[in-house]
Each structure stands twice: as C-alpha cells, then as structure tokens.
Design a protein around this motif. Structure first.
Motif, PDB file in Angstrom:
ATOM      1  N   VAL A 100       0.829  -1.198   0.000  1.00  0.00           N
ATOM      2  CA  VAL A 100       0.000   0.000   0.000  1.00  0.00           C
ATOM      3  C   VAL A 100       0.864   1.249   0.000  1.00  0.00           C
ATOM      4  O   VAL A 100       0.565   2.246  -0.680  1.00  0.00           O
ATOM      5  CB  VAL A 100      -0.947  -0.005   1.218  1.00  0.00           C
ATOM      6  CG1 VAL A 100      -1.668   1.339   1.344  1.00  0.00           C
ATOM      7  CG2 VAL A 100      -1.958  -1.136   1.110  1.00  0.00           C
ATOM      8  N   GLU A 101       1.976   1.200   0.743  1.00  0.00           N
ATOM      9  CA  GLU A 101       2.868   2.369   0.859  1.00  0.00           C
ATOM     10  C   GLU A 101       3.461   2.770  -0.483  1.00  0.00           C
ATOM     11  O   GLU A 101       3.773   3.946  -0.711  1.00  0.00           O
ATOM     12  CB  GLU A 101       3.993   2.064   1.848  1.00  0.00           C
ATOM     13  CG  GLU A 101       3.548   1.924   3.296  1.00  0.00           C
ATOM     14  CD  GLU A 101       2.800   0.637   3.573  1.00  0.00           C
ATOM     15  OE1 GLU A 101       2.036   0.585   4.562  1.00  0.00           O
ATOM     16  OE2 GLU A 101       2.983  -0.336   2.791  1.00  0.00           O
ATOM     17  N   ASP A 147       1.044   5.100  -3.984  1.00  0.00           N
ATOM     18  CA  ASP A 147       1.004   6.512  -4.393  1.00  0.00           C
ATOM     19  C   ASP A 147       2.062   6.812  -5.446  1.00  0.00           C
ATOM     20  O   ASP A 147       1.767   7.446  -6.476  1.00  0.00           O
ATOM     21  CB  ASP A 147       1.213   7.408  -3.175  1.00  0.00           C
ATOM     22  CG  ASP A 147       0.080   7.308  -2.170  1.00  0.00           C
ATOM     23  OD1 ASP A 147      -0.105   6.208  -1.607  1.00  0.00           O
ATOM     24  OD2 ASP A 147      -0.609   8.319  -1.956  1.00  0.00           O
ATOM     25  N   GLU A 151      -5.886  -4.820  -0.474  1.00  0.00           N
ATOM     26  CA  GLU A 151      -5.657  -3.519   0.158  1.00  0.00           C
ATOM     27  C   GLU A 151      -4.979  -2.558  -0.812  1.00  0.00           C
ATOM     28  O   GLU A 151      -5.293  -1.362  -0.845  1.00  0.00           O
ATOM     29  CB  GLU A 151      -4.804  -3.700   1.423  1.00  0.00           C
ATOM     30  CG  GLU A 151      -5.453  -4.567   2.491  1.00  0.00           C
ATOM     31  CD  GLU A 151      -6.815  -4.049   2.930  1.00  0.00           C
ATOM     32  OE1 GLU A 151      -7.029  -2.817   2.905  1.00  0.00           O
ATOM     33  OE2 GLU A 151      -7.683  -4.876   3.265  1.00  0.00           O
ATOM     34  N   ILE A 152      -4.068  -3.078  -1.623  1.00  0.00           N
ATOM     35  CA  ILE A 152      -3.416  -2.228  -2.631  1.00  0.00           C
ATOM     36  C   ILE A 152      -4.441  -1.765  -3.659  1.00  0.00           C
ATOM     37  O   ILE A 152      -4.488  -0.581  -4.029  1.00  0.00           O
ATOM     38  CB  ILE A 152      -2.265  -2.992  -3.331  1.00  0.00           C
ATOM     39  CG1 ILE A 152      -1.169  -3.353  -2.330  1.00  0.00           C
ATOM     40  CG2 ILE A 152      -1.680  -2.148  -4.473  1.00  0.00           C
ATOM     41  CD1 ILE A 152      -0.148  -4.323  -2.889  1.00  0.00           C
ATOM     42  N   ARG A 183      -7.698  -1.475  -3.357  1.00  0.00           N
ATOM     43  CA  ARG A 183      -8.625  -0.514  -2.768  1.00  0.00           C
ATOM     44  C   ARG A 183      -7.975   0.858  -2.623  1.00  0.00           C
ATOM     45  O   ARG A 183      -8.617   1.893  -2.850  1.00  0.00           O
ATOM     46  CB  ARG A 183      -9.101  -1.020  -1.398  1.00  0.00           C
ATOM     47  CG  ARG A 183     -10.269  -0.231  -0.842  1.00  0.00           C
ATOM     48  CD  ARG A 183     -10.851  -0.896   0.384  1.00  0.00           C
ATOM     49  NE  ARG A 183      -9.882  -0.930   1.486  1.00  0.00           N
ATOM     50  CZ  ARG A 183     -10.179  -1.297   2.730  1.00  0.00           C
ATOM     51  NH1 ARG A 183     -11.408  -1.682   3.017  1.00  0.00           N
ATOM     52  NH2 ARG A 183      -9.265  -1.298   3.668  1.00  0.00           N
ATOM     53  N   HIS A 184      -6.689   0.882  -2.287  1.00  0.00           N
ATOM     54  CA  HIS A 184      -5.975   2.152  -2.155  1.00  0.00           C
ATOM     55  C   HIS A 184      -5.823   2.824  -3.528  1.00  0.00           C
ATOM     56  O   HIS A 184      -5.995   4.050  -3.636  1.00  0.00           O
ATOM     57  CB  HIS A 184      -4.600   1.912  -1.531  1.00  0.00           C
ATOM     58  CG  HIS A 184      -3.907   3.165  -1.098  1.00  0.00           C
ATOM     59  ND1 HIS A 184      -4.411   3.998  -0.121  1.00  0.00           N
ATOM     60  CD2 HIS A 184      -2.749   3.737  -1.526  1.00  0.00           C
ATOM     61  CE1 HIS A 184      -3.597   5.026   0.041  1.00  0.00           C
ATOM     62  NE2 HIS A 184      -2.584   4.890  -0.807  1.00  0.00           N
ATOM     63  N   GLU A 213      -9.088   4.444  -4.383  1.00  0.00           N
ATOM     64  CA  GLU A 213      -9.295   5.692  -3.655  1.00  0.00           C
ATOM     65  C   GLU A 213      -8.452   6.817  -4.239  1.00  0.00           C
ATOM     66  O   GLU A 213      -8.915   7.948  -4.404  1.00  0.00           O
ATOM     67  CB  GLU A 213      -8.973   5.493  -2.173  1.00  0.00           C
ATOM     68  CG  GLU A 213     -10.000   4.657  -1.437  1.00  0.00           C
ATOM     69  CD  GLU A 213     -11.394   5.257  -1.483  1.00  0.00           C
ATOM     70  OE1 GLU A 213     -11.521   6.481  -1.278  1.00  0.00           O
ATOM     71  OE2 GLU A 213     -12.354   4.508  -1.759  1.00  0.00           O
ATOM     72  N   LEU A 214      -7.190   6.524  -4.550  1.00  0.00           N
ATOM     73  CA  LEU A 214      -6.315   7.535  -5.144  1.00  0.00           C
ATOM     74  C   LEU A 214      -6.833   7.993  -6.501  1.00  0.00           C
ATOM     75  O   LEU A 214      -6.758   9.175  -6.848  1.00  0.00           O
ATOM     76  CB  LEU A 214      -4.903   6.978  -5.298  1.00  0.00           C
ATOM     77  CG  LEU A 214      -4.097   6.708  -4.023  1.00  0.00           C
ATOM     78  CD1 LEU A 214      -2.784   6.013  -4.376  1.00  0.00           C
ATOM     79  CD2 LEU A 214      -3.820   8.012  -3.277  1.00  0.00           C
TER      80      LEU A 214
END
Length: 391
Positions: free
Chosen positions: A252-253, A256, A305-306, A308-309, A312-313
């Motif tokens: 997830v980190e 971005d 989780e990745i 979903r992130h 969102e982004l």
C-alpha cells in the motif's frame, strides 16, 4: 487522424476510430447506461440477477428472452449436465499442445475443433431450426468449462478430471479445475462471477461473433473468433494485467508513487477506465462485495488492500475524467483468493460470456445481414508500375 462527425442524412461517408459510437446492430439482449453505471440483461438489473439468479437461469434468460419456468430451468440444467463431456480425440489433441500454450489459445483451438465433431447444418438463408440452435447452445455452454479445466491440468502432466452430473455449472467447473468440491460460499461466488461476465452489449468479442455469424459460418467458428478477441489485453486479458500491476506495486505504501509515476507518463493503469462506463462498473462493485464476503471466511490479503488504495487515489486524480474501476479490477483478486491460476482468469470470462455470444449469434442469424463495412481510402492513386530493374 481526427474523428469525423457527419450526420447520417448528409450522404457523406463518416469515420469513427474503432467504430466508437457507431451502432452496428439492433439488439434486445442487454442494456448499459455508462453514465450511471447500470447494466441490464433482458431488462433485469444485474444486481437482481447476482442476488437471486443462477448462471444456468441467466443463460436461459439471455438465450430466450424471458426467465424460465421451473420445468424449463430443470430441463435446461439437466441438458447442460448431460453434455459436459468432450470427445476423447479432443483430449488427445490437447495433449499435443505445448506446455507453454496460453489457456486461451487452447480454448480457441478446441472450440473450433468441436465444429468438426458436431457438423452444423447450413441453410441458404441462414435460418435455424430452433432445436438445432438450442443444441448448439447447450453443447458450447456445457463443454467450455470442461475444455478449460482439462487443459489446465494436462499442461502440468495431470489427467483431466471428469465432470460430475450431480454438481451445478459453477460447482462442477471449480471441481474440474481444482479437484475439490467447493464450499457453498465458493460455489456461490463462482456462480455470481459467471453471471456478471455473461453479457455486455456490443464489445469486441461479441462483434467478432456477429461478423463471423453473418457469413453463415458454423457457430463453433463464431465462438472461436470471439475467444480470440477476448484474449487481447484491451478486452478480457486485462484482468491478468491488474494482478501483475498489483504484484509489481507490492505494498500500500508504494501505491502513491506508482500511480503518480503512471500519471506523469500518461500511461494506462490496468483495470481503470472503460469505453462505455464513465463511473464505477457495476460488475466491479459486485465482485468487490464477493471478495469482502470471501475474506470474512478466509481473511484479507495485501493485494486487495493495494487495489482498494489505488481506487481511492484514482477518485481524485482520474474520477473527474470518468476513469473508474472496470470489471477486471476486482475479478482477478477474487479468483486468486479461490486458488485459481492467473492465466485462467480470461478463460473463466469466456466460459461465462459464451452465453451472451450465443444469444447474439441467434439474433444475427434471425435478422442480421452480412457485415461488409466501408472504408475511407487515404492512399495514393493513379500510380504507374515501375519494372524492378528501374527501381
């Protein structure tokens, strides 16, 4: 090259790259509202079908236009179960495929080969006897899961698992793939995944079906052509690319930086964007819900989780442009959670979509004409042949 916008009454040939926005057929099979994220099969919302229907019932709906009666569904289900097995010579042919062959290539070849074992009666006008059309539909819907599962095992040196007549379409497919009878939740998830992939108006593979069918070629050739179109990464093959992307991101980190890098280079992000939907694909929403159900029993994992992130982004960076998650964004995550190999995701898509392809095949032979589009010539004219010694 720019897109020409010319009215139909002008008498001037118009050009739209990729036939974007150009109606190529009339159909009563499915409807999409891309602005509001809405999908219907024969007028019934996909969410209702996912909640209340089964793949067998949905396939009947697509093929015949109405929900079946209890007797019709029972008879159809019995036929599908009875016709799951394939000729041993088809299996022998599959044994000769290279181990590195992609499952979609195997499926395309074996579906085309089926036509040699089930000759299709041709007629001058392309009209079909209803019984003949029905048998073609049963044959292809029933046998495609067997073909996919058989190749999945043969390429690893294992014998294919024979289909079981006591299992539903979704449960039997999972059993032939894995050798394990699915839990009720797994069966339901597979069933819903098949329902939501079964039909989607005039996409590339459906158009391929129609073009081949319009020549009055046999239906196995039409479906084989559709499989070839679906194999492309801009169509069904995108679900594999999504998982490769998520694996590449790794955490997830790191999401971005990955997304910003892609945006800065104006590169496509797998699983985001659709030619029709300008909001989140309703099928992606349903598949995401299925995954959440699955994690309640099996636990979540970093891949989701990745994803979903990333979603969102993308809302703040791409959402205003109508670039949102499509059906491929979550389908691969669901299949991986069920223990299915990545390169089988698109074949599963085909196992489902064959119901929609066959519905369009029936429409085409009923009312359609030979597809013979025009082109706008932009090459040279009035050139003189130059002998080779003077070139």
């Amino acid at each position: 090259m720019t897109e020409n916008k010319i009215t139909a009454t002008s008498g001037i040939a118009c050009y739209s790259p990729g036939l974007a926005g150009i109606p190529a057929a009339e159909s009563s099979i499915s409807y999409v509202d891309g602005q509001h994220g809405y999908l219907e099969y024969r007028g019934i919302d996909i969410e209702q079908l996912a909640e209340h229907s089964s793949f067998e019932e949905t396939a009947w709906l697509l093929l015949y236009g109405t929900l079946p009666t209890a007797d019709e569904l029972a008879a159809f289900d019995k036929e599908l179960r009875h016709h799951r097995r394939v000729k041993f010579r088809i299996r022998d042919m599959m044994k000769c495929f290279p181990e590195s062959a992609h499952p979609m290539d195997s499926l395309q070849a074996t579906v085309a080969a089926l036509g040699m074992y089930y000759p299709f009666p041709k007629s001058e006008k392309g009209r079909l006897d209803p019984k003949t059309a029905h048998q073609v539909c049963v044959n292809l819907i029933a046998k495609m899961p067997t073909l996919v599962a058989a190749h999945a095992r043969m390429r690893h040196g294992d014998d294919p698992i024979a289909p079981r007549d006591d299992l539903s379409h979704a449960a039997n497919f999972f059993y032939m793939l894995t050798g394990e009878e699915p839990y009720p939740l797994t069966e339901r998830i597979m069933d819903v995944a098949l329902i939501v992939h079964a039909e989607h108006t005039m996409n590339a593979s459906t158009f391929s079906t129609l073009v081949v069918a319009s020549t009055h070629a046999d239906p196995y050739s039409s479906i084989s052509a559709a499989i070839g179109a679906l194999a492309g990464p801009l169509h069904g093959g995108a679900n594999e690319d999504v998982l490769h992307m998520l694996d590449e991101i790794g955490s997830v980190e790191a999401a971005d930086a990955y997304l910003n890098n892609k945006l800065s280079k104006k590169e496509k992000i797998s699983g985001l964007g659709h030619r029709v939907y300008k909001t989140k694909d309703p099928r992606a929403t349903l598949l995401q819900k299925l995954y959440v159900e699955l994690t309640e029993k099996m636990g979540s994992d970093p891949t989701y989780e990745i994803a979903r992130h990333i979603e969102e982004l993308s809302k703040s960076t791409l959402g205003s442009k109508g670039v949102c998650p499509n059906v491929d964004f979550y389908s691969g995550i669901v299949y991986r959670k069920l223990g299915i190999a990545t390169d089988l995701f698109t074949p599963i898509f085909a196992v489902s979509r064959v119901a929609g392809w066959l519905a369009h095949w029936k429409e085409q032979l009923g009312d359609g004409r030979l597809y013979r589009p025009n082109q706008i010539y932009r090459g040279l004219r009035d050139q003189t042949y130059v002998p080779i010694e003077k070139r």
